[in-house]
Scaffold this motif. Structure first.
Motif, PDB file in Angstrom:
ATOM      1  N   ARG B  39      37.477  71.050 -16.779  1.00  0.00           N
ATOM      2  CA  ARG B  39      36.645  70.105 -17.753  1.00  0.00           C
ATOM      3  C   ARG B  39      37.040  70.150 -18.905  1.00  0.00           C
ATOM      4  O   ARG B  39      37.657  70.826 -19.742  1.00  0.00           O
ATOM      5  N   ALA B  40      36.873  68.673 -19.292  1.00  0.00           N
ATOM      6  CA  ALA B  40      37.678  68.130 -20.470  1.00  0.00           C
ATOM      7  C   ALA B  40      36.733  66.905 -20.818  1.00  0.00           C
ATOM      8  O   ALA B  40      36.149  66.149 -20.092  1.00  0.00           O
ATOM      9  N   GLY B  70      44.684  66.610 -23.677  1.00  0.00           N
ATOM     10  CA  GLY B  70      44.156  67.136 -22.406  1.00  0.00           C
ATOM     11  C   GLY B  70      42.968  66.404 -21.770  1.00  0.00           C
ATOM     12  O   GLY B  70      41.936  66.783 -21.026  1.00  0.00           O
ATOM     13  N   PHE B  71      42.702  65.064 -22.272  1.00  0.00           N
ATOM     14  CA  PHE B  71      41.354  64.505 -22.076  1.00  0.00           C
ATOM     15  C   PHE B  71      41.697  63.793 -20.375  1.00  0.00           C
ATOM     16  O   PHE B  71      42.729  63.641 -20.095  1.00  0.00           O
ATOM     17  N   GLN B 134      30.644  61.260 -13.925  1.00  0.00           N
ATOM     18  CA  GLN B 134      29.917  62.456 -14.491  1.00  0.00           C
ATOM     19  C   GLN B 134      29.598  63.251 -13.368  1.00  0.00           C
ATOM     20  O   GLN B 134      29.345  64.617 -13.530  1.00  0.00           O
ATOM     21  N   GLU B 135      29.540  62.716 -11.989  1.00  0.00           N
ATOM     22  CA  GLU B 135      29.400  63.490 -10.807  1.00  0.00           C
ATOM     23  C   GLU B 135      30.472  64.481 -10.590  1.00  0.00           C
ATOM     24  O   GLU B 135      30.449  65.393  -9.549  1.00  0.00           O
ATOM     25  N   LEU B 136      31.705  64.009 -11.007  1.00  0.00           N
ATOM     26  CA  LEU B 136      33.033  64.941 -10.565  1.00  0.00           C
ATOM     27  C   LEU B 136      32.829  66.016 -11.595  1.00  0.00           C
ATOM     28  O   LEU B 136      32.366  66.213 -12.799  1.00  0.00           O
ATOM     29  N   ILE B 139      34.409  66.510 -15.029  1.00  0.00           N
ATOM     30  CA  ILE B 139      34.104  65.684 -16.399  1.00  0.00           C
ATOM     31  C   ILE B 139      32.579  66.250 -16.357  1.00  0.00           C
ATOM     32  O   ILE B 139      32.476  66.742 -17.468  1.00  0.00           O
ATOM     33  N   GLY B 140      31.501  65.928 -15.553  1.00  0.00           N
ATOM     34  CA  GLY B 140      30.139  66.632 -15.738  1.00  0.00           C
ATOM     35  C   GLY B 140      29.500  65.643 -16.740  1.00  0.00           C
ATOM     36  O   GLY B 140      29.946  64.774 -17.287  1.00  0.00           O
ATOM     37  N   THR B 141      28.087  66.339 -16.749  1.00  0.00           N
ATOM     38  CA  THR B 141      27.240  65.436 -17.563  1.00  0.00           C
ATOM     39  C   THR B 141      27.208  66.108 -19.187  1.00  0.00           C
ATOM     40  O   THR B 141      26.709  65.528 -20.090  1.00  0.00           O
TER      41      THR B 141
END
Lengths: 255, 255
Positions: B39-40, B70-71, B134-136, B139-141
């Motif tokens: 997550r980043a 690291g983005f 953002q579904e990954l 990455i997320g919300t």
């Protein structure tokens, strides 16, 4: 020619601070504590109006340059500032500035003429300080020299750099074009220049006019939202990277 | 809503590049090869006019963001660009631009209207791409999202960011205020904005007017001497530090 006399020495967190005088002018030379004798580029700094050579803005910038780049950094008290006596003229101009401020009148005309007066005295002092510093084996006459001064440091720095071929790169900002633009037209070295977009003393037009005046092929303007005293601290980091690019031969170019 | 489909994958020097589509729109997601599942923060980028998602300016910036911070970094082809078909309208506008250029006429009016047309199509595509990214899980919300687009990337990015509350910080630059200033007035997030002091297409007044329009309390303008295509490479490094300050919670403030 006056040589440089060291008068005191202290160190903290890897930073060696050596007080010195050149003639009557007191200064401080910051160097890496672990490599104070190592040859490295020199940055001359000039402090702002009402401040002095060891103001936190000066020691903070010195720490960034010394610990970030291994440079030597020197700053001297301006005439009438720090450990130097004020003349009757200094007292009168400061009183006039405070009177204008209290009356809500523009400060610019007073600051411009008083800083110009101080610069006439300070420019030969900076030249003599550079002469004396270059006598030190850790500085020498071969290495590159930079200059960094904002506010009154720009009022002193622009005429100094315009007449001093030993300066290879300079950071200026936050002053009026009235006296300085003509001298800025003589400057061709790389420049980074800071101004505040909501400066209550220096208008956008005045700030942009001074930036525009520099004859440098490489010049960068950094404008930030905010008032005169709100220059963001990250501009100090930017200035350090500017000097690293131009004086250390390092480059971070990519993309 | 279209979900994201990965179509190809490659990696070099620590950088994982995953091609994807969201509906008909092709894009690429760059991530650290050694931590692609971590997550980043995400940076959405938009490329310049006539370029495409994997132009060296895009892959170079992605490399700086991925290896430096690291983005995750994503960019999609703009309508009529890269792997996407050109419409008759695209062909006509490009022909008109080339005609004006050959005739020595101002390019601004054509670029402004054509980019505005492309932005109307691209803004919902960027929104759908962000939804899908953002579904990954990596990455997320929850994580912060930045936007980086210069030239046509600003023409797309300003209306996108003005209408997209998920964007926390943005780098823009080098466009005209005609269509964009009104939308910039809706933007309050931190901004870094690039313009060229000797831009042969965008006047100083136009460039400064667009910077001035942003309602952001924190906004920085970086002006460099030079023509339209001479934006210095060190501005990419500066943009990466800007995103690191605002999205990674890291700070290099001092002095």
């Amino acid at each position: 020619m006056h040589s440089l006399q060291f008068t005191a020495e202290s160190s903290s967190n890897g930073l060696l601070a050596r007080d010195f005088t050149v003639g009557e002018v007191p200064g401080v030379l910051w160097s890496p504590a672990a490599g104070a004798a190592d040859r490295a580029p020199l940055i001359l700094m000039a402090h702002g109006g009402g401040n002095h050579k060891k103001h936190p803005a000066m020691s903070g910038r010195a720490r960034l340059l010394v610990t970030g780049c291994g440079f030597h950094v020197a700053v001297i008290d301006a005439p009438g500032h720090g450990d130097r006596p004020r003349t009757a003229h200094d007292e009168a101009e400061i009183a006039e500035l405070f009177r204008a401020r209290a009356a809500g009148e523009p400060e610019g005309p007073i600051v411009v003429r008083y800083n110009d007066h101080l610069a006439e005295i300070a420019v030969p002092e900076y030249r003599a300080t550079l002469d004396a510093l270059q006598e030190l084996p850790e500085i020498g006459t071969e290495g590159p020299v930079g200059f960094w001064g904002i506010n009154m440091g720009t009022a002193i720095g622009v005429p100094f750099v315009a007449s001093e071929p030993r300066i290879a790169a300079a950071v200026f900002g936050q002053h009026w074009p009235d006296v300085l633009a003509e001298k800025a037209q003589l400057i061709t070295i790389p420049i980074e220049f800071d101004l505040q977009w909501d400066d209550e003393h220096i208008s956008r037009e005045e700030g942009l006019a001074l930036f525009d005046a520099f004859a440098s092929k490489e010049k960068s303007l950094h404008v930030n939202a905010g008032r005169h005293k709100e220059l963001p601290r990250f501009e100090a980091d930017s200035a350090v990277r500017f000097f690293a690019r131009h004086l250390a031969g390092s480059t971070t170019a990519s993309a």
